[in-house]
Scaffold this motif. Structure first.
Motif, PDB file in Angstrom:
ATOM      1  N   ASN A   1       0.680  -1.658  -0.290  1.00 14.75           N
ATOM      2  CA  ASN A   1      -0.049  -0.031   0.146  1.00 14.75           C
ATOM      3  C   ASN A   1       1.015   0.909  -0.605  1.00 14.75           C
ATOM      4  O   ASN A   1       0.636   2.122  -1.041  1.00 14.75           O
ATOM      5  N   MET A   2       1.604   0.885   0.737  1.00 19.02           N
ATOM      6  CA  MET A   2       2.857   2.561   0.267  1.00 19.02           C
ATOM      7  C   MET A   2       3.531   2.796  -0.473  1.00 19.02           C
ATOM      8  O   MET A   2       3.448   4.176  -0.663  1.00 19.02           O
TER       9      MET A   2
ATOM     10  N   ASP B   1       2.410   1.886  -3.344  1.00 18.44           N
ATOM     11  CA  ASP B   1       0.917   2.708  -4.177  1.00 18.44           C
ATOM     12  C   ASP B   1       0.750   3.909  -3.848  1.00 18.44           C
ATOM     13  O   ASP B   1       1.068   4.990  -4.694  1.00 18.44           O
ATOM     14  N   VAL B   2       0.893   4.303  -2.618  1.00 19.33           N
ATOM     15  CA  VAL B   2       0.738   5.816  -2.488  1.00 19.33           C
ATOM     16  C   VAL B   2       1.816   7.260  -2.350  1.00 19.33           C
ATOM     17  O   VAL B   2       1.411   7.937  -2.699  1.00 19.33           O
TER      18      VAL B   2
ATOM     19  N   GLU C   1       1.931   8.877  -5.737  1.00 23.10           N
ATOM     20  CA  GLU C   1       0.898   9.478  -5.932  1.00 23.10           C
ATOM     21  C   GLU C   1       1.613  11.171  -6.407  1.00 23.10           C
ATOM     22  O   GLU C   1       2.310  11.446  -5.894  1.00 23.10           O
TER      23      GLU C   1
ATOM     24  N   TYR D   1       0.220  13.785  -4.768  1.00 22.89           N
ATOM     25  CA  TYR D   1       0.167  14.115  -3.904  1.00 22.89           C
ATOM     26  C   TYR D   1       0.984  14.248  -2.949  1.00 22.89           C
ATOM     27  O   TYR D   1       1.293  15.102  -2.601  1.00 22.89           O
ATOM     28  N   ILE D   2       1.981  13.255  -3.132  1.00 21.42           N
ATOM     29  CA  ILE D   2       2.878  12.983  -1.958  1.00 21.42           C
ATOM     30  C   ILE D   2       4.582  13.629  -3.172  1.00 21.42           C
ATOM     31  O   ILE D   2       5.278  14.389  -2.274  1.00 21.42           O
TER      32      ILE D   2
ATOM     33  N   HIS E   1       0.889  11.564   5.397  1.00 21.09           N
ATOM     34  CA  HIS E   1       0.026  12.163   3.883  1.00 21.09           C
ATOM     35  C   HIS E   1       0.429  10.732   3.395  1.00 21.09           C
ATOM     36  O   HIS E   1      -0.352  10.392   3.190  1.00 21.09           O
ATOM     37  N   ALA E   2       1.074  10.083   3.917  1.00 20.60           N
ATOM     38  CA  ALA E   2       0.933   8.240   3.002  1.00 20.60           C
ATOM     39  C   ALA E   2       0.582   7.782   3.797  1.00 20.60           C
ATOM     40  O   ALA E   2      -0.080   6.496   3.256  1.00 20.60           O
TER      41      ALA E   2
ATOM     42  N   ASN F   1      -3.560   6.937   4.104  1.00 19.17           N
ATOM     43  CA  ASN F   1      -4.102   7.580   3.031  1.00 19.17           C
ATOM     44  C   ASN F   1      -4.050   5.430   3.095  1.00 19.17           C
ATOM     45  O   ASN F   1      -4.812   4.683   2.797  1.00 19.17           O
ATOM     46  N   ALA F   2      -2.654   5.268   3.081  1.00 16.42           N
ATOM     47  CA  ALA F   2      -2.310   3.978   2.896  1.00 16.42           C
ATOM     48  C   ALA F   2      -3.109   2.629   4.031  1.00 16.42           C
ATOM     49  O   ALA F   2      -3.245   1.633   4.429  1.00 16.42           O
TER      50      ALA F   2
ATOM     51  N   ASP G   1     -10.876   8.722   6.463  1.00 14.00           N
ATOM     52  CA  ASP G   1     -10.746   9.825   5.149  1.00 14.00           C
ATOM     53  C   ASP G   1     -12.435   9.734   5.532  1.00 14.00           C
ATOM     54  O   ASP G   1     -13.879   9.256   5.447  1.00 14.00           O
TER      55      ASP G   1
END
Length: 306
Positions: free
Chosen positions: A195-196, A198-199, A202, A204-205, A222-223, A226-227, A300
């Motif tokens: 998951n990290m 993938d995030v 992104e 926004y990162i 941030h990361a 969302n993960a 979220d």
């Protein structure tokens, strides 16, 4: 939110009804006479007949279930054949030990698995990443009963550091919790890494990094937030497996929990205890999954409940 929670709790009623029917039919189909096992090997036929009548085992199966369901609605889970004590008292006595073990195992899984997964994601393809991947495969593949026996041989029979069985002090909790939690450490490490990765790719990162935010802020505020949503989803799914694993671990380490008395009840055909413990496990899984769904909205704010 309140309406959603109420609807989910109402769904619990037909689900528990279906579970009770399934368990009742399965236990009824198992060979053996519960009354004779409760009476003991030296009991006379008259004693067996009397026990069968006292517990209603001489009635047709539909009448037995109707009586059980009527008592269940009133909060009566029946009486244990073995101890002659109410099943609810047996559950109250042993449930805290199971909750303690499951909470310790889940804490180990989260506190070790998530940081390990983050480290692996920050250095993909490195020796650290490869080592963590190998550890994860080992942890997932290791059967719980085998790991428990290995720990007992090393830390109890050889080093004498930890007590092999029982419950009382923190030392009694270490080996059962590690045995139950280690496979989930590996699972959470792999999930967090995936998951990290993938995030971290992104936009926004990359924007957060370009704005000059501290590396720790980008990773954790941030990361990771969302993960964490897929990790929370898996938390609800794996809680049921955790309870199933607790049954085995409690038996290995003689941990006086709900899983252990369920195994003993299955062996001795103490059907009311088996039914009561399975219902408690079912309610626990449903409530944890409900808590997970509610937690989505905390992680979220875009998630709403219609």
């Amino acid at each position: 939110m309140l309406n959603y929670v109420v609807r989910r709790l109402l769904i619990l009623v037909p689900m528990l009804l279906a579970v009770s029917v399934a368990v009742f039919l399965v236990l009824y189909s198992i060979p053996g006479d519960p009354a004779r096992m409760a009476a003991g090997p030296d009991a006379s036929e008259e004693d067996v007949v009397q026990i069968r009548a006292n517990f209603g085992l001489d009635r047709p199966i539909h009448e037995q279930y109707a009586i059980y369901l009527g008592n269940l609605v009133q909060g009566d889970l029946g009486t244990s054949f073995r101890t002659r004590r109410p099943v609810l008292d047996e559950i109250r006595r042993t449930l805290p030990a199971t909750v303690e073990l499951a909470a310790a195992a889940m804490a180990i899984a989260l506190l070790l698995g998530v940081p390990i997964g983050i480290l692996s994601a920050l250095r993909p393809g490195s020796w650290l990443d490869n080592t963590i991947t190998a550890f994860a495969v080992f942890g997932i593949s290791m059967p719980g009963f085998f790991l428990g026996l290995i720990l007992m041989v090393i830390f109890s029979a050889t080093l004498y550091w930890l007590p092999p069985t029982g419950r009382g002090t923190w030392a009694h909790l270490v080996m059962p919790a590690v045995t139950l939690g280690l496979p989930y450490v590996a699972t959470y490490a792999r999930l967090t890494r995936s998951n990290m990765l993938d995030v971290l790719s992104e936009d926004y990162i990359r924007t957060a990094r370009a704005k000059g935010l501290a590396r720790s802020t980008v990773i954790y505020r941030h990361a990771l937030v969302n993960a964490a949503i897929p990790l929370v989803t898996v938390l609800g799914i794996y809680f049921g497996r955790l309870l199933g694993g607790a049954v085995i671990v409690e038996t290995i380490f003689a941990w006086p929990g709900l899983g252990r008395i369920m195994i003993e009840a299955i062996v001795q055909r103490d059907i009311y205890v088996v039914q009561g413990t399975i219902l408690v496990f079912a309610v626990s899984v449903v409530l944890v999954n409900l808590a997970v769904d509610v937690l989505y909205g905390v992680l979220d704010p875009r998630i709403t409940y219609g």
